[in-house]
Structures are given as C-alpha cells and as structure tokens.
Design a protein around this motif. Structure first.
Motif, PDB file in Angstrom:
ATOM      1  N   ASP A  35       5.643   0.100   0.620  1.00 13.56           N
ATOM      2  CA  ASP A  35       5.143   1.622  -0.437  1.00 13.56           C
ATOM      3  C   ASP A  35       4.307  -0.060  -1.375  1.00 13.56           C
ATOM      4  N   ILE A  36       3.057  -0.173  -1.114  1.00 12.34           N
ATOM      5  CA  ILE A  36       2.255  -1.243  -2.147  1.00 12.34           C
ATOM      6  C   ILE A  36       2.034  -0.409  -3.769  1.00 12.34           C
ATOM      7  N   ASN A  37       2.146   0.215  -3.723  1.00  8.89           N
ATOM      8  CA  ASN A  37       2.566   1.445  -5.130  1.00  8.89           C
ATOM      9  C   ASN A  37       3.775   2.613  -5.497  1.00  8.89           C
ATOM     10  N   PRO A  38       4.699   1.660  -5.632  1.00  8.36           N
ATOM     11  CA  PRO A  38       6.527   2.450  -5.458  1.00  8.36           C
ATOM     12  C   PRO A  38       5.832   3.580  -6.351  1.00  8.36           C
ATOM     13  N   GLN A  39       6.665   4.180  -5.539  1.00  9.34           N
ATOM     14  CA  GLN A  39       6.489   6.014  -6.868  1.00  9.34           C
ATOM     15  C   GLN A  39       8.246   5.568  -6.958  1.00  9.34           C
ATOM     16  N   HIS A  43      10.851   2.706  -1.710  1.00  5.43           N
ATOM     17  CA  HIS A  43       9.722   3.787  -1.243  1.00  5.43           C
ATOM     18  C   HIS A  43       9.210   3.444  -0.152  1.00  5.43           C
ATOM     19  N   GLU A 101      -4.398  10.099   1.500  1.00  8.01           N
ATOM     20  CA  GLU A 101      -5.686   9.514   1.178  1.00  8.01           C
ATOM     21  C   GLU A 101      -5.870   8.491   2.337  1.00  8.01           C
ATOM     22  N   HIS A 108       6.750   9.042   4.221  1.00  8.54           N
ATOM     23  CA  HIS A 108       7.149   8.449   2.947  1.00  8.54           C
ATOM     24  C   HIS A 108       8.152   8.601   2.794  1.00  8.54           C
TER      25      HIS A 108
END
Ligand code: AMP
Length: 119
Positions: A35-39, A43, A101, A108
């Motif tokens: 994922d480009i915006n890891p949480q 991720h 989105e 995920h």
C-alpha cells in the motif's frame, strides 16, 4: 444497485502495468503489492486480476478458480511476509459506508504490530 466497473481506476492501471507497484506476490488470478500509504508496519493489498468491484460482485460473478486464486494469494502473501507467527488482519472496504476509495476489489493485509481493537 452496484456501480459499473471503471477501467480507469488506479488498480486497473497497476494490473495493465501503466503505473508501477511494489509487488510482493503474484499468481495467475491475483496480485499483491505494498500500500502506498501504509497504516501499519506491514500493509499489503491483494487484488484479483479480473474486473470486480467488491466481495459481493466477486462472489456473484467470479469463477471458482478465480476465487480460490485470490484466497490462496492472501494466504501465500501472509506466509511470505512472515505474518502468520504473530498474527495479522485482513480487511476489505466495499461501498460508501466503508469509504471504499478504489473501485476494484482489494483485501488489505495489516501486520507487524499489535493492531488494537477491530474498528
Ligand atoms: P480503500 O479505502 O479500501 O479503497 O483503500 C484503498 C487503498 O489503496 C488505500 O489504502 C491507498 O493508500 C491505496 N492506494 C491508492 N493508490 C495506490 C497505489 N498507486 N499503490 C498502492 N496503493 C495505493
């Protein structure tokens, strides 16, 4: 009524290799990438290669072999990243209430730390 699949969504572009991704695992039916915006420290997103919006859409329209291929990709990805010992979480957002989105089915996978409560 569910929306129509949009071939211009970002994951369709990743599948067509029009934009790059950091690939983790791939089989004939599914692709896993970071994922480009890891949480979380880990991720990963796991997506089917076919054109599906959500779990409901996939369940209704995908073949048994595509469904098996996607679930196996989730399992293989979790193993490959060493998540199975300490645990991990899988989540799939669908539609407005879940704030989905990207309108291409994705799971995920979160791991690498204690993930706290469910929501
Ligand atoms: P969702 O809200 O479940 O639709 O999540 C979409 C996810 O896609 C978010 O976690 C984004 O950070 C991620 N994302 C969006 N664009 C990219 C991209 N180009 N590469 C990797 N992950 C992405």
């Amino acid at each position: 009524m569910e929306k129509k699949y949009d071939d211009n969504n970002i994951f369709a572009k990743i599948l067509r290799e029009e934009i790059p991704c950091k690939k983790v695992y791939e089989n004939e039916y599914a692709l896993s990438f970071e994922d480009i915006n890891p949480q979380a420290p880990v991720h990963i997103l796991v997506i089917p290669k076919g054109r599906y919006l959500s779990v409901a859409d996939f369940s209704e329209k995908a073949s048994d072999i595509e469904i098996a291929g996607l679930i196996r990709a989730i399992g293989e990805t979790s193993e490959k990243l060493g998540l199975t010992a300490d645990g991990y979480r899988i989540l799939s957002n669908a539609g407005t209430n879940a704030n989905q989105e990207v309108p291409h089915l994705h799971f995920h996978i979160f791991g690498g730390r204690n993930l706290g409560g469910m929501l």
